[in-house]
Enzyme design. Structure first.
Site, PDB file in Angstrom:
ATOM      1  N   GLY A  74     -21.914  38.604 -36.089  1.00 57.70           N
ATOM      2  CA  GLY A  74     -22.055  39.425 -37.288  1.00 57.70           C
ATOM      3  C   GLY A  74     -23.404  39.314 -37.969  1.00 57.70           C
ATOM      4  N   GLY A 116     -27.258  29.176 -37.515  1.00 56.90           N
ATOM      5  CA  GLY A 116     -27.405  30.632 -37.367  1.00 56.90           C
ATOM      6  C   GLY A 116     -27.146  31.340 -38.689  1.00 56.90           C
ATOM      7  N   ASP A 139     -20.567  20.294 -35.061  1.00 58.63           N
ATOM      8  CA  ASP A 139     -21.521  19.672 -34.120  1.00 58.63           C
ATOM      9  C   ASP A 139     -22.434  18.647 -34.798  1.00 58.63           C
ATOM     10  OD1 ASP A 139     -20.492  21.514 -32.314  1.00 58.63           O
ATOM     11  OD2 ASP A 139     -22.093  22.968 -32.686  1.00 58.63           O
ATOM     12  N   LEU A 284      -9.577  22.828 -29.700  1.00 55.87           N
ATOM     13  CA  LEU A 284      -8.744  21.891 -30.480  1.00 55.87           C
ATOM     14  C   LEU A 284      -9.615  21.171 -31.503  1.00 55.87           C
ATOM     15  CD1 LEU A 284      -6.497  20.114 -27.813  1.00 55.87           C
ATOM     16  CD2 LEU A 284      -5.754  21.604 -29.673  1.00 55.87           C
ATOM     17  N   ARG A 286     -11.930  22.316 -33.243  1.00 52.95           N
ATOM     18  CA  ARG A 286     -12.254  23.133 -34.414  1.00 52.95           C
ATOM     19  C   ARG A 286     -11.033  23.383 -35.291  1.00 52.95           C
ATOM     20  NH1 ARG A 286     -16.302  27.285 -32.200  1.00 52.95           N
ATOM     21  NH2 ARG A 286     -14.918  28.861 -33.059  1.00 52.95           N
TER      22      ARG A 286
HETATM   23  O1  F6P Z   1     -20.977  25.283 -32.972  1.00 52.52           O
HETATM   24  C1  F6P Z   1     -19.633  25.009 -32.924  1.00 52.52           C
HETATM   25  C2  F6P Z   1     -19.101  25.248 -31.547  1.00 52.52           C
HETATM   26  O2  F6P Z   1     -17.736  24.902 -31.587  1.00 52.52           O
HETATM   27  C3  F6P Z   1     -19.852  24.532 -30.426  1.00 52.52           C
HETATM   28  O3  F6P Z   1     -19.571  23.165 -30.368  1.00 52.52           O
HETATM   29  C4  F6P Z   1     -19.409  25.345 -29.229  1.00 52.52           C
HETATM   30  O4  F6P Z   1     -20.368  25.318 -28.182  1.00 52.52           O
HETATM   31  C5  F6P Z   1     -19.326  26.722 -29.781  1.00 52.52           C
HETATM   32  O5  F6P Z   1     -19.148  26.603 -31.179  1.00 52.52           O
HETATM   33  C6  F6P Z   1     -18.194  27.535 -29.200  1.00 52.52           C
HETATM   34  O6  F6P Z   1     -18.176  28.762 -29.838  1.00 52.52           O
HETATM   35  P1  F6P Z   1     -17.153  29.938 -29.580  1.00 52.52           P
HETATM   36  O7  F6P Z   1     -16.476  30.155 -30.889  1.00 52.52           O
HETATM   37  O8  F6P Z   1     -18.019  31.087 -29.210  1.00 52.52           O
HETATM   38  O9  F6P Z   1     -16.218  29.542 -28.492  1.00 52.52           O
END
Ligand code: F6P
Length: 359
Positions: A74, A116, A139, A284, A286
């Site tokens: 986005g 970002g 991260d 998991l 996240r």
């Molecule tokens: O930046 C957070 C993160 O979870 C990274 O560790 C991982 O490489 C990426 O995002 C995965 O993102 P997506 O949501 O595109 O699967």
């Protein structure tokens, strides 16, 4: 005063706690609060802008995810617009976004995101939108702040997974390789690997030699320890090699980092003759409820962001400089990404407890 809040990029446990604290702190000042849904899509006609009241944030502080939803596709400066033939073209819609924010009477935006999203926030500020940033990432790769919320939860999730892998690996005399997130940084692998007592940790900051990884496993074998847990950061790479990538998930997107766990497991099996399995912990890390540490940090960030708006600290982000929350220019945080220092005491402690980094 009418402020708006947006969450952008990958979600992280603690986002809702930031939103809750920011909304309640703003309402406490008598301000109006809006939520821009799905990154900035709500300001570009692809989603909504919704009022945020006490009711909107009731009971969300302990929940993972974000009530505002999010996207990593986005960027208003390179917004994917569907063409007649079904393909996507990136279009700069930043002027339209700023215009729409003005029309809605938005005086300031609190932008919660990783590098970002903070970069986008900084560019919007340079174009005249009054923005305060809140750093977010599991991260831990954003500079200028000691840590970000979401990281502690991700480490706990990975550590619990290592605990569970220990018993099955030991029962079967197997090597189990677990790939964790982190993009180009090895913090999740390092912190979970040490706290979960893994035997090998591979991170991007310390390129590995697969022969040395295999030798470490055979040395344990010689000591009568017939199982091993190898934690691999998704961005880890061999000496002189590149990080592993997978195909893009959608047309027009970059290739995704990943696949290293399976590769390392295969190579160890070839060299040691030991039975190897690999698994990817994935998203998991996240999800789920933020830890107490993350909830507290998130709440502090949310409250501090509203104070920063009150003080007119445009183009700045809140940051943890223990024991205080401070504000720093977003541009300063973006100069260099945070990476694991190979001489850090956590790395040295891991080495002293017998963990191999494959170097
Ligand atoms: O930046 C957070 C993160 O979870 C990274 O560790 C991982 O490489 C990426 O995002 C995965 O993102 P997506 O949501 O595109 O699967």
């Amino acid at each position: 005063m009418r402020i708006a809040i947006s969450t952008g990029g990958g979600d992280a446990p603690g986002l809702n706690a930031v939103i809750r604290a920011a909304v309640l702190s703003a309402l406490d000042r008598g301000w109006h609060v809006l939520g821009i849904r799905k990154g900035y899509a709500g300001l570009l006609g692809d989603d909504d802008v919704v009022p945020l009241s006490r009711d909107s944030v009731r009971g969300i502080g302990h929940l993972g995810g974000t009530i505002l939803r999010t996207t990593n596709r986005g960027n208003p400066f390179a917004y994917p617009v569907k063409q007649a033939d079904g393909s996507f073209k990136e279009v700069d819609r930043s002027d339209e976004l700023i215009e729409n924010a003005r029309n809605l009477g938005i005086n300031a935006v609190i932008a919660i995101g990783g590098d970002g999203s903070l970069n986008i926030a900084d560019k919007l500020w340079q174009k005249g939108l009054r923005v305060v940033g809140v750093p977010k990432t599991i991260d831990n790769d954003v500079s200028g702040t000691i840590t970000t919320f979401g990281f502690d939860t991700a480490v706990s999730t990975a550590m619990e997974a290592i605990d569970k892998l220990h018993t099955t690996a030991e029962s079967h005399d197997r090597v189990i390789v677990m790939e964790v997130m982190g993009r180009h940084a090895g913090f999740i692998a390092l912190h979970s690997g040490l706290s979960g007592a893994a035997h090998v940790i591979l991170i991007p900051e310390i390129p590995y030699d697969i022969e040395k990884v295999s030798a470490a496993i055979m040395a344990r074998e010689a000591r009568g320890r017939h199982f091993d847990i190898v934690v691999v950061a998704e961005g880890a790479m061999p000496v002189g090699g590149m990080e592993s990538t997978l195909g893009a998930s959608l047309p027009g997107q970059d290739r995704r980092i990943g696949g290293i766990g399976e590769r390392v497991a295969f190579q160890i099996q070839q060299r040691t003759g030991k039975e190897c399995r690999s698994m990817v912990l994935g998203h998991l890390q996240r999800g789920g409820m933020p830890t107490g540490y993350d909830r507290l940090l998130a709440a502090r960030f949310g409250g501090a962001a509203v104070e920063a708006v009150d003080d007119g600290k445009w183009g700045q982000m809140v940051a943890l400089h223990s024991p205080n929350i401070v504000t720093i220019p977003i541009a300063d945080a973006l100069k260099e990404p945070r990476r694991v220092d190979p001489n850090h005491d956590i790395v040295r402690t891991a080495r002293r407890t017998g963990i191999s980094f494959g170097d």
